[in-house]
Structures are given as structure tokens and as C-alpha cells.
Design an enzyme around this catalytic site. Structure first.
Site, PDB file in Angstrom:
ATOM      1  CB  SER A  93      -0.917   0.004   1.223  1.00  0.00           C
ATOM      2  OG  SER A  93      -1.672  -1.188   1.267  1.00  0.00           O
TER       3      SER A  93
HETATM    4  N1  SAM Z   1      -0.779  -3.978   3.691  1.00  0.00           N
HETATM    5  C1  SAM Z   1      -0.079  -4.781   2.742  1.00  0.00           C
HETATM    6  C2  SAM Z   1       1.345  -4.323   2.599  1.00  0.00           C
HETATM    7  O1  SAM Z   1       1.751  -3.417   3.338  1.00  0.00           O
HETATM    8  O2  SAM Z   1       2.059  -4.893   1.776  1.00  0.00           O
HETATM    9  C3  SAM Z   1      -0.739  -4.721   1.413  1.00  0.00           C
HETATM   10  C4  SAM Z   1      -1.833  -5.678   1.305  1.00  0.00           C
HETATM   11  S1  SAM Z   1      -2.428  -5.882  -0.333  1.00  0.00           S
HETATM   12  C5  SAM Z   1      -3.106  -4.321  -0.718  1.00  0.00           C
HETATM   13  C6  SAM Z   1      -3.850  -6.902   0.037  1.00  0.00           C
HETATM   14  C7  SAM Z   1      -3.511  -8.325   0.349  1.00  0.00           C
HETATM   15  O3  SAM Z   1      -4.711  -8.978   0.777  1.00  0.00           O
HETATM   16  C8  SAM Z   1      -2.993  -9.121  -0.819  1.00  0.00           C
HETATM   17  O4  SAM Z   1      -1.743  -9.667  -0.507  1.00  0.00           O
HETATM   18  C9  SAM Z   1      -4.037 -10.211  -1.023  1.00  0.00           C
HETATM   19  O5  SAM Z   1      -3.515 -11.445  -1.469  1.00  0.00           O
HETATM   20  C10 SAM Z   1      -4.619 -10.329   0.370  1.00  0.00           C
HETATM   21  N2  SAM Z   1      -5.943 -10.937   0.447  1.00  0.00           N
HETATM   22  C11 SAM Z   1      -7.012 -10.781  -0.362  1.00  0.00           C
HETATM   23  N3  SAM Z   1      -8.045 -11.531   0.057  1.00  0.00           N
HETATM   24  C12 SAM Z   1      -7.625 -12.180   1.184  1.00  0.00           C
HETATM   25  C13 SAM Z   1      -8.219 -13.088   2.096  1.00  0.00           C
HETATM   26  N4  SAM Z   1      -9.483 -13.527   1.952  1.00  0.00           N
HETATM   27  N5  SAM Z   1      -7.486 -13.538   3.139  1.00  0.00           N
HETATM   28  C14 SAM Z   1      -6.198 -13.144   3.308  1.00  0.00           C
HETATM   29  N6  SAM Z   1      -5.580 -12.289   2.471  1.00  0.00           N
HETATM   30  C15 SAM Z   1      -6.277 -11.797   1.430  1.00  0.00           C
END
Ligand code: SAM
Length: 224
Positions: free
Chosen positions: A72
Site C-alpha cells: 500500500s
Molecule cells: N498492507 C499490505 C502491505 O503493506 O504490503 C498490502 C496488502 S495488499 C493491498 C492486500 C492483500 O490482501 C494481498 O496480498 C491479497 O492477497 C490479500 N488478500 C485478499 N483476500 C484475502 C483473504 N481472503 N485472506 C487473506 N488475504 C487476502
């Protein structure tokens, strides 16, 4: 106020960029919680990205981390963390570990962080980096986070870093009374950042404006 900025000469390039990022993207946009600012000054964002993106490590936007996912934007990490209003004693559940950068920030400001990532390669990378950095208060899980972590609940704070059209019901149940949950809610293209306070078993919701996140894919989120 920030004596840190006076020592720019002594810092390496990443440290200088980190200070500039905090000054121009975080402080300038109104983030004021000193603990959040200190954590943003401390955590090396470059550790969570591939070398080919090093020149953009402190740029004002998300970056690819593989598997179609992103780390992010620094300001959004700071804003979401500030909105959680952490005192240092909380048990936090993070859904969407991604690179692990937000996880490290949360671990600086709370007692324990339980973080869940659905994609195995991202889970493994984050686990390695956070272990290498020496965190002992982070617990990682490779699962569908929309189901929460019932066996470790209830949580004082829940943060979702992926977007859904609704708040997953298991997470509402796993949030402590007087706890806070933060989630981007909307469609695939744009969402609103909502903060929900659990009061007398019900959610009181405030809207903190437009954001764009990758989808929360899972049983109680959206479909792939
Ligand atoms: N905050 C993180 C960082 O600093 O790198 C960024 C997160 S990224 C925007 C969103 C993440 O949520 C992705 O890695 C994605 O694979 C994960 N994600 C999506 N659906 C999910 C779920 N049901 N359970 C766990 N992770 C999930």
C-alpha cells in the site's frame, strides 16, 4: 520537533528518502500520532519490495509485490494505523499481509499481531522478512482471512487491507466489545475507508473517504 531531520548527512540514501516521505506525505497530510510517525521513520520499506523497485521505495503510491498484489501507499498505511488508535496493549488481527510492511508498523504499536494472507508465495516472503527483522509478536497464517481466526479471538482491533462489498460477519463476531475494525468497502474500482466501533454488540460506522484496494477474495468477501 523532529530532530531526526537534522541528521540527514549521516544517513544512508534510504533513510533520507524515508525522512522525506514522512515529512512530505505523512506529516504534510495531517497524520499526527507520534507513535505512528516514529514507526514510519523506523521501518525500512525497501526491505518489503523487489530490488527493481528500490528507486520508488518511498514514492507516494502503491508498488507491485507479485501475484497481482501491491504494497500500500505509505500515507494509506499511516492513515489506517492512526485510525486504529493503538495504545500498545492491543491484540490486532490483520487480513491481507501482502508484503508484511503494514504488519511491521502494527507490530511496533501493539502487543500482538495476527496476520492472514491467502497467497502462499506472499505469505512465505512476508514470514521470512519479518523473522529476519526479529519480530516476536507477529503470528502469520496462510488462510482465507474472511473467516478470521476464531481460535485466537476476540481481537481489540481488526484491519483489512483488501476491499469487499460487505464486512465479513465472522470478523464482526471476533471483534471485542469496544473494539475497532477498519475496512475498505465498495466495488472493484473504488471504495470508501470505513471505521467500525463495536458498541453494545452493534457497529457504529464512520467514513474516511475514497480509497482503492485490491479485492478481498474469500468465503465471506468477494469471489475471484
Ligand atoms: N498492507 C499490505 C502491505 O503493506 O504490503 C498490502 C496488502 S495488499 C493491498 C492486500 C492483500 O490482501 C494481498 O496480498 C491479497 O492477497 C490479500 N488478500 C485478499 N483476500 C484475502 C483473504 N481472503 N485472506 C487473506 N488475504 C487476502
Amino acid at each position: 520537533m523532529w530532530g531526526f531531520f537534522n541528521n540527514l548527512k549521516m544517513m544512508d540514501d534510504f533513510e533520507k528518502l524515508r525522512c522525506q516521505m514522512v515529512e512530505t506525505q505523512i506529516l504534510a497530510r495531517g497524520i499526527s500520532d507520534k507513535k505512528v510517525i516514529d514507526a514510519m521513520l523506523k521501518i525500512p520499506r525497501e526491505k518489503f519490495i523487489e530490488e527493481k523497485f528500490y528507486s520508488q521505495a518511498y514514492s507516494d503510491h502503491p508498488l507491485p509485490i507479485g501475484e497481482g498484489q501491491t504494497i500500500s501507499q505509505p500515507f494509506i498505511v499511516a492513515l489506517m494505523t492512526e485510525l486504529l488508535n493503538l495504545t500498545g496493549n492491543e491484540k490486532v488481527l490483520e487480513i491481507g499481509t501482502g508484503s508484511g510492511y503494514q504488519t511491521a508498523i502494527l507490530a511496533e504499536l501493539s502487543k500482538k499481531v495476527y496476520t492472514v494472507e491467502r497467497i502462499p508465495t506472499l505469505f512465505k516472503n512476508a514470514k521470512n522478512i519479518l523473522a529476519e527483522m526479529g519480530y516476536k509478536n507477529i503470528f502469520l497464517f496462510n488462510l482465507d482471512g474472511t473467516e478470521g481466526l476464531k481460535e485466537h479471538s476476540p481481537f481489540d482491533r481488526i484491519i483489512l487491507t483488501a476491499a469487499s462489498d460487505k464486512i465479513p460477519q465472522p470478523l464482526v463476531e471476533q471483534l471485542k466489545e469496544s473494539g475497532k475494525l477498519i475496512i475498505p468497502i465498495g466495488d472493484r474500482f473504488s471504495q470508501e475507508l470505513l471505521v467500525a466501533d463495536k458498541i453494545n454488540g452493534k457497529l457504529e460506522i464512520k467514513n474516511y473517504g475514497g480509497v482503492t484496494f485490491v479485492p478481498l477474495i474469500g468465503k465471506f468477501g468477494v469471489s475471484e
